[in-house]
Design an enzyme around this catalytic site. Structure first.
Site, PDB file in Angstrom:
ATOM      1  N   HIS A   1       0.732  -1.241   0.080  1.00  0.00           N
ATOM      2  CA  HIS A   1      -0.020   0.015  -0.129  1.00  0.00           C
ATOM      3  C   HIS A   1       0.894   1.154  -0.036  1.00  0.00           C
ATOM      4  O   HIS A   1       1.805   1.292   0.352  1.00  0.00           O
ATOM      5  CB  HIS A   1      -1.005   0.036   1.197  1.00  0.00           C
ATOM      6  CG  HIS A   1      -0.561  -0.116   2.581  1.00  0.00           C
ATOM      7  ND1 HIS A   1       0.260  -1.192   3.116  1.00  0.00           N
ATOM      8  CD2 HIS A   1       0.019   1.042   3.312  1.00  0.00           C
ATOM      9  CE1 HIS A   1       0.794  -0.519   4.169  1.00  0.00           C
ATOM     10  NE2 HIS A   1       0.692   0.819   4.275  1.00  0.00           N
TER      11      HIS A   1
ATOM     12  N   ASP B   1       0.608   4.952   1.815  1.00  0.00           N
ATOM     13  CA  ASP B   1      -0.025   5.707   2.922  1.00  0.00           C
ATOM     14  C   ASP B   1      -0.702   6.928   2.374  1.00  0.00           C
ATOM     15  O   ASP B   1      -1.933   7.050   2.985  1.00  0.00           O
ATOM     16  CB  ASP B   1       1.006   5.935   3.830  1.00  0.00           C
ATOM     17  CG  ASP B   1       1.530   4.996   4.809  1.00  0.00           C
ATOM     18  OD1 ASP B   1       1.028   3.873   4.673  1.00  0.00           O
ATOM     19  OD2 ASP B   1       2.670   5.242   5.481  1.00  0.00           O
TER      20      ASP B   1
ATOM     21  N   ARG C   1       4.501  -7.837  17.719  1.00  0.00           N
ATOM     22  CA  ARG C   1       5.327  -6.789  17.101  1.00  0.00           C
ATOM     23  C   ARG C   1       4.627  -5.354  17.575  1.00  0.00           C
ATOM     24  O   ARG C   1       3.359  -5.130  17.261  1.00  0.00           O
ATOM     25  CB  ARG C   1       5.292  -6.710  15.756  1.00  0.00           C
ATOM     26  CG  ARG C   1       6.153  -5.520  14.918  1.00  0.00           C
ATOM     27  CD  ARG C   1       5.731  -5.718  13.558  1.00  0.00           C
ATOM     28  NE  ARG C   1       6.485  -4.948  12.447  1.00  0.00           N
ATOM     29  CZ  ARG C   1       5.915  -3.861  12.197  1.00  0.00           C
ATOM     30  NH1 ARG C   1       4.833  -3.409  12.524  1.00  0.00           N
ATOM     31  NH2 ARG C   1       6.711  -2.814  11.365  1.00  0.00           N
TER      32      ARG C   1
END
Length: 140
Positions: free
Chosen positions: A51, A53, A119
């Protein structure tokens, strides 16, 4: 603490890209992320898809990530991958490491699926359009 971290990252981005930090504004969404190996609940949880942003969030001009956990110690997978026609560039998260980049089509990216562990990171994003600026988060 959040304001101090945001200001330090903002000043560094401004320095590296040769712009005034006063021409940058915090924008939304700025968020904590916790990624693990469980399945995605929504499309936005599918972080492993490539993607851009600026396309995904609209207001982003600069994206920064502050990692809060360590690759291969706290989690497996979950590396950040810049996707380039010539060769991909991979960032291994380390607690305290900050990475930042322009948010446009020049920085197509994805995050590898987390295989084990968790994470943690904070995404702090900036816009150059004061209409999209927000104030620093406050604890309620």
């Amino acid at each position: 603490l959040c304001r101090d971290v945001r200001q330090r990252i903002q000043q560094r981005i401004a320095q590296v890209f040769g712009i005034s930090s006063s021409a940058m504004y915090l924008t939304k969404p700025t968020f904590f992320s916790r990624m693990n190996s469980t399945g995605a609940k929504t499309t936005h949880d599918e972080y492993w898809h490539p993607h851009i942003d600026k396309v995904t969030y609209g207001s982003f001009d600069y994206t920064s990530l502050l990692y809060l956990s360590d690759y291969s110690e706290d989690f497996g997978g979950g590396r950040f991958v810049f996707m380039d026609a010539d060769s991909n560039k991979t960032v291994e998260p380390r607690a305290g490491r900050v990475s930042f980049f322009t948010s446009g089509s020049e920085n197509l990216h994805r995050v590898e699926k987390v295989q084990w562990g968790t994470r943690f990171a904070i995404t702090i994003s900036f816009t150059c359009d004061p209409e999209h600026g927000i104030g620093d988060p406050v604890l309620g």
